[in-house]
Design a protein around this motif. Structure first.
Motif, mmCIF file in Angstrom:
data_model
loop_
_atom_site.group_PDB
_atom_site.id
_atom_site.type_symbol
_atom_site.label_atom_id
_atom_site.label_comp_id
_atom_site.label_asym_id
_atom_site.label_seq_id
_atom_site.Cartn_x
_atom_site.Cartn_y
_atom_site.Cartn_z
ATOM 1 N N SER A 124 10.453 -5.202 -6.099
ATOM 2 C CA SER A 124 10.685 -3.922 -5.421
ATOM 3 C C SER A 124 12.039 -3.908 -4.728
ATOM 4 O O SER A 124 12.751 -2.900 -4.760
ATOM 5 C CB SER A 124 9.591 -3.665 -4.380
ATOM 6 O OG SER A 124 8.345 -3.541 -4.996
ATOM 7 N N TYR A 125 12.397 -5.032 -4.093
ATOM 8 C CA TYR A 125 13.666 -5.105 -3.385
ATOM 9 C C TYR A 125 14.843 -4.977 -4.358
ATOM 10 O O TYR A 125 15.817 -4.266 -4.096
ATOM 11 C CB TYR A 125 13.759 -6.407 -2.586
ATOM 12 C CG TYR A 125 14.970 -6.468 -1.700
ATOM 13 C CD1 TYR A 125 15.000 -5.773 -0.500
ATOM 14 C CD2 TYR A 125 16.091 -7.190 -2.080
ATOM 15 C CE1 TYR A 125 16.120 -5.808 0.313
ATOM 16 C CE2 TYR A 125 17.214 -7.230 -1.278
ATOM 17 C CZ TYR A 125 17.223 -6.544 -0.088
ATOM 18 O OH TYR A 125 18.335 -6.570 0.713
ATOM 19 N N GLN B 99 0.827 -1.208 0.000
ATOM 20 C CA GLN B 99 0.000 0.000 0.000
ATOM 21 C C GLN B 99 0.861 1.258 0.000
ATOM 22 O O GLN B 99 0.346 2.361 -0.064
ATOM 23 C CB GLN B 99 -0.929 0.016 1.220
ATOM 24 C CG GLN B 99 -1.931 -1.123 1.261
ATOM 25 C CD GLN B 99 -2.811 -1.157 0.034
ATOM 26 O OE1 GLN B 99 -3.361 -0.145 -0.384
ATOM 27 N NE2 GLN B 99 -2.920 -2.320 -0.583
ATOM 28 N N GLY B 100 2.173 1.085 0.123
ATOM 29 C CA GLY B 100 3.086 2.211 0.120
ATOM 30 C C GLY B 100 3.242 2.885 1.476
ATOM 31 O O GLY B 100 3.873 3.936 1.585
ATOM 32 N N ILE B 101 2.695 2.296 2.537
ATOM 33 C CA ILE B 101 2.790 2.874 3.880
ATOM 34 C C ILE B 101 4.161 2.598 4.488
ATOM 35 O O ILE B 101 4.747 3.440 5.155
ATOM 36 C CB ILE B 101 1.652 2.339 4.778
ATOM 37 C CG1 ILE B 101 0.301 2.762 4.190
ATOM 38 C CG2 ILE B 101 1.806 2.811 6.214
ATOM 39 C CD1 ILE B 101 -0.901 2.068 4.800
ATOM 40 N N PRO C 169 0.809 -15.566 -3.495
ATOM 41 C CA PRO C 169 2.146 -15.770 -4.058
ATOM 42 C C PRO C 169 2.649 -14.576 -4.870
ATOM 43 O O PRO C 169 3.850 -14.334 -4.933
ATOM 44 C CB PRO C 169 1.984 -17.002 -4.943
ATOM 45 C CG PRO C 169 0.530 -17.071 -5.245
ATOM 46 C CD PRO C 169 -0.171 -16.473 -4.066
ATOM 47 N N ASP C 170 1.755 -13.817 -5.463
ATOM 48 C CA ASP C 170 2.186 -12.660 -6.245
ATOM 49 C C ASP C 170 2.791 -11.570 -5.376
ATOM 50 O O ASP C 170 3.629 -10.795 -5.820
ATOM 51 C CB ASP C 170 1.020 -12.097 -7.061
ATOM 52 C CG ASP C 170 -0.112 -11.604 -6.177
ATOM 53 O OD1 ASP C 170 -0.475 -12.305 -5.214
ATOM 54 O OD2 ASP C 170 -0.630 -10.491 -6.446
ATOM 55 N N THR C 171 2.414 -11.530 -4.102
ATOM 56 C CA THR C 171 2.954 -10.532 -3.185
ATOM 57 C C THR C 171 4.457 -10.712 -3.032
ATOM 58 O O THR C 171 5.209 -9.739 -3.020
ATOM 59 C CB THR C 171 2.265 -10.640 -1.809
ATOM 60 O OG1 THR C 171 0.878 -10.428 -1.999
ATOM 61 C CG2 THR C 171 2.805 -9.637 -0.829
ATOM 62 N N VAL C 172 4.894 -11.944 -2.920
ATOM 63 C CA VAL C 172 6.320 -12.211 -2.752
ATOM 64 C C VAL C 172 7.078 -11.809 -4.018
ATOM 65 O O VAL C 172 8.143 -11.188 -3.940
ATOM 66 C CB VAL C 172 6.560 -13.697 -2.406
ATOM 67 C CG1 VAL C 172 8.039 -14.000 -2.333
ATOM 68 C CG2 VAL C 172 5.872 -14.040 -1.095
ATOM 69 N N ASN C 173 6.520 -12.110 -5.169
ATOM 70 C CA ASN C 173 7.174 -11.714 -6.420
ATOM 71 C C ASN C 173 7.262 -10.193 -6.529
ATOM 72 O O ASN C 173 8.294 -9.652 -6.933
ATOM 73 C CB ASN C 173 6.438 -12.295 -7.621
ATOM 74 C CG ASN C 173 6.633 -13.793 -7.735
ATOM 75 O OD1 ASN C 173 7.679 -14.314 -7.378
ATOM 76 N ND2 ASN C 173 5.613 -14.484 -8.207
ATOM 77 N N ARG C 174 6.200 -9.504 -6.148
ATOM 78 C CA ARG C 174 6.230 -8.038 -6.183
ATOM 79 C C ARG C 174 7.259 -7.503 -5.197
ATOM 80 O O ARG C 174 7.943 -6.521 -5.477
ATOM 81 C CB ARG C 174 4.849 -7.456 -5.866
ATOM 82 C CG ARG C 174 3.854 -7.659 -6.989
ATOM 83 C CD ARG C 174 2.574 -6.929 -6.734
ATOM 84 N NE ARG C 174 2.173 -7.057 -5.336
ATOM 85 C CZ ARG C 174 0.940 -6.963 -4.898
ATOM 86 N NH1 ARG C 174 -0.038 -6.734 -5.730
ATOM 87 N NH2 ARG C 174 0.655 -7.090 -3.621
ATOM 88 N N PHE D 219 19.170 -15.508 -5.752
ATOM 89 C CA PHE D 219 18.476 -15.566 -4.471
ATOM 90 C C PHE D 219 16.996 -15.889 -4.676
ATOM 91 O O PHE D 219 16.428 -16.711 -3.969
ATOM 92 C CB PHE D 219 18.630 -14.243 -3.725
ATOM 93 C CG PHE D 219 17.952 -14.228 -2.393
ATOM 94 C CD1 PHE D 219 18.483 -14.923 -1.318
ATOM 95 C CD2 PHE D 219 16.768 -13.532 -2.208
ATOM 96 C CE1 PHE D 219 17.858 -14.922 -0.085
ATOM 97 C CE2 PHE D 219 16.133 -13.528 -0.977
ATOM 98 C CZ PHE D 219 16.683 -14.223 0.084
ATOM 99 N N ARG D 220 16.378 -15.255 -5.666
ATOM 100 C CA ARG D 220 14.963 -15.515 -5.944
ATOM 101 C C ARG D 220 14.753 -16.978 -6.320
ATOM 102 O O ARG D 220 13.796 -17.607 -5.872
ATOM 103 C CB ARG D 220 14.483 -14.603 -7.072
ATOM 104 C CG ARG D 220 13.002 -14.754 -7.362
ATOM 105 C CD ARG D 220 12.576 -13.940 -8.548
ATOM 106 N NE ARG D 220 12.527 -12.545 -8.211
ATOM 107 C CZ ARG D 220 11.608 -11.714 -8.653
ATOM 108 N NH1 ARG D 220 10.665 -12.149 -9.448
ATOM 109 N NH2 ARG D 220 11.634 -10.456 -8.315
#
Length: 186
Positions: free
Chosen positions: A109-110, A29-31, A100-105, A138-139
């Motif tokens: 971002s990282y 959410q960018g917080i 699972p898409d959260t981890v890829n995002r 690493f991914r």
């Protein structure tokens, strides 16, 4: 001792898992961003692992007659931390199944964040390429559930060790010997 260790370990692990899930939500959410993410992440682990303190105190006061040595406190605390780490790692695995898409995002971002830091620092194209290659490796490694489980546990266990030693030091209480005034001779 077993019941206290299990109960407080499960509570700590649950709190850590919920806070991790919230961290990921707030990140997307960018917080929370990667500049303050470590502070938020480790802060949430300390909050969750405060259960170590309460577990050691509960053991001391309710099962050990108000007395606990430093090393017994360490033992209780480390067992609570270990259970918390397992629950935290399992919670992360569940989160990954759900989203699972959260981890890829996050990895995207990282990687972008790391490359931006390198650019700002004047990195050479070779350094940038090496970092891209390391991140990709690493991914790929992170896709292995056993490696991921171990890495996730290693995130929280050092914090648990520190909280354990602090708690054991703060909560140690020696058995009080009767004072000479209270001892009556017969």
């Amino acid at each position: 001792m077993q019941r206290i260790v299990i109960v407080y370990g499960l509570i700590a692990g649950f709190i850590a898992s919920v806070l991790l899930s919230l961290w990921m939500y707030f990140f997307h959410q960018g917080i929370v961003n990667l500049d303050n993410g470590e502070l938020v992440g480790y802060g949430s682990m300390i909050i969750a692992l405060s259960m170590v303190f309460f577990g050691v105190r509960s053991y001391r006061d309710n099962q050990n007659g108000g007395v606990i040595s430093f090393w017994k406190g360490v033992k209780v605390g480390l067992l609570i931390s270990l259970i918390a780490a397992v629950v935290y790692a399992v919670g992360w695995e569940i989160y990954m199944l759900i989203s699972p898409d959260t981890v890829n995002r996050f990895f995207d971002s990282y990687t972008e964040h790391a490359l931006n830091k390198l650019r700002e620092g004047g990195a050479t194209p070779e350094e940038m390429e090496r970092t891209i290659h390391e991140m990709a490796g690493f991914r790929e490694m992170y896709k292995n559930p056993l490696i991921r489980l171990g890495m996730t546990m290693v995130e929280i266990l050092p914090v648990g060790v520190v909280v354990t030693f602090v708690s054991a030091a703060l909560l140690r209480k020696k058995e009080m010997l009767p004072s000479p005034e209270r001892v009556t001779s017969g």
